[in-house]
Design an enzyme around this catalytic site. Sequence first.
Site, PDB file in Angstrom:
ATOM      1  N   CYS A 160       0.800  -1.223   0.000  1.00  0.00           N
ATOM      2  CA  CYS A 160       0.000   0.000   0.000  1.00  0.00           C
ATOM      3  C   CYS A 160       0.833   1.274   0.000  1.00  0.00           C
ATOM      4  O   CYS A 160       0.307   2.358  -0.239  1.00  0.00           O
ATOM      5  CB  CYS A 160      -0.941  -0.003   1.199  1.00  0.00           C
ATOM      6  SG  CYS A 160      -2.113  -1.386   1.184  1.00  0.00           S
ATOM      7  N   HIS A 217      -3.476   7.176   1.885  1.00  0.00           N
ATOM      8  CA  HIS A 217      -3.846   5.854   1.405  1.00  0.00           C
ATOM      9  C   HIS A 217      -5.238   5.527   1.912  1.00  0.00           C
ATOM     10  O   HIS A 217      -5.541   5.701   3.102  1.00  0.00           O
ATOM     11  CB  HIS A 217      -2.830   4.825   1.892  1.00  0.00           C
ATOM     12  CG  HIS A 217      -3.286   3.414   1.757  1.00  0.00           C
ATOM     13  ND1 HIS A 217      -3.763   2.898   0.566  1.00  0.00           N
ATOM     14  CD2 HIS A 217      -3.354   2.403   2.661  1.00  0.00           C
ATOM     15  CE1 HIS A 217      -4.098   1.634   0.741  1.00  0.00           C
ATOM     16  NE2 HIS A 217      -3.862   1.320   2.004  1.00  0.00           N
ATOM     17  N   ASN A 221     -10.034  -0.304  -0.213  1.00  0.00           N
ATOM     18  CA  ASN A 221      -8.573  -0.258  -0.193  1.00  0.00           C
ATOM     19  C   ASN A 221      -8.034  -0.885  -1.475  1.00  0.00           C
ATOM     20  O   ASN A 221      -8.100  -2.097  -1.654  1.00  0.00           O
ATOM     21  CB  ASN A 221      -8.056  -1.015   1.040  1.00  0.00           C
ATOM     22  CG  ASN A 221      -6.548  -0.974   1.168  1.00  0.00           C
ATOM     23  OD1 ASN A 221      -5.825  -0.679   0.222  1.00  0.00           O
ATOM     24  ND2 ASN A 221      -6.057  -1.302   2.353  1.00  0.00           N
TER      25      ASN A 221
END
Length: 407
Positions: free
Chosen positions: A185, A333, A363
């Site tokens: 990520c 993020h 996500n």
Amino acid sequence: MANATAGTVSLNLPGMHAGARDMVRLGMVRSRVCCYRARRQGLVMCAALSGNTNEDAVLGDVVSKPRRFPRVVGMGSKLIGCGSAVPKLEITNDDLSKIVETSDEWISVRTGIRKRRVLTGEESVQGLAIDAGKKALEMAQVAPEEVDIVVLCTSTPNDLFGSGSQVSTAIGCKNAWAFDATAACSGFLVGLITATGFIKGGCAQNVLVIGADCLSRYVDWTDRGTCILFGDAAGAVLVQATAAEEDGFLGFDIHSDGQGYRHLNAKSCGVEEVLSSTNGSLNFPPKKPAFSFIQMNGKEVFRFAVRCVPQSIEASLEEAGLTSSDINWLLLHQANWRIIDAVATRLHIPSEKIISNLANYGNTSAASIPLALDEAVRCGQVKGGDIIAASGFGAGLTWGSAIMRWQ
């Protein structure tokens, strides 16, 4: 080479003159690494300290310090184009409630997510990356053959050996060197910092950075603790060289802590089986390699993120000579709304300055920052000259931040 003992470091590098050995200790972190800077050279060196590691140490227990030497070497860099792509299939929270014990309310209250996109049929993460990259070049008005480097930030490539070269060729970047960058990520942020490093070092004029992941392929769809979180997507930006006085990459801060690996991972399977045997000999032939489903300790990852991300952004702002009140947008993020809200509160950034599309995509790992940026730019939310504080964090554990000006 650097010889390390507990509390002291002796440096004796080839070609190093006496003045360069006059080191200034910067500080110690619990990961047992100590860094030093040569007073006269502006050189930073790190050496591991001897002694046992502390498995109980706080994750990400490091001190972010602004650099004291210039990031710009000869020229600056700027963001001039972006693009994104998502799969066609949309999975809502209500859809998930039909296959796992959950509900729209349970998911949205805890995460802020209401739906996500998932690859199906002949779609691939490589295809999404190609589409996003083409859109970024189109916005930047840069021809594919003018691109010098393509960085594909992904932890889920089509090929074990990477997909960067195939993506670059499909986009038409025939003169570019392409490679993959794997940092989960945090991947896009790592790619962005890598790109500006090449540019400011005089090695490239145009660098295409693509974040793309398909974590849906590695999710246990019977585990409501993880399957509700992830989606697939790709996002891209074109980073271009510019005059030093027009530099749009104002500061950054980046870290990693391998002690956090146990809290977020997707381990390789089959390797241990190859070496196991009841009679002391190897099993042969080896079993087909594979990866486990994503394993995550959500509580520990949350605690890590809400503590380390604000610290990293503050360090980047200090390097840029700015404060949180100077930034126009906070772009984190897109992992969990509670994390985003907690970081914004810590930095005293009002909700109207937060860029988020978490509710619609979940996500998307390395794609989340460029995907949200692309939507914000194309809808007119982000305008030329706006200052953006971006931060990525995730498996590794890795985390970091960057302060950028959108051109």
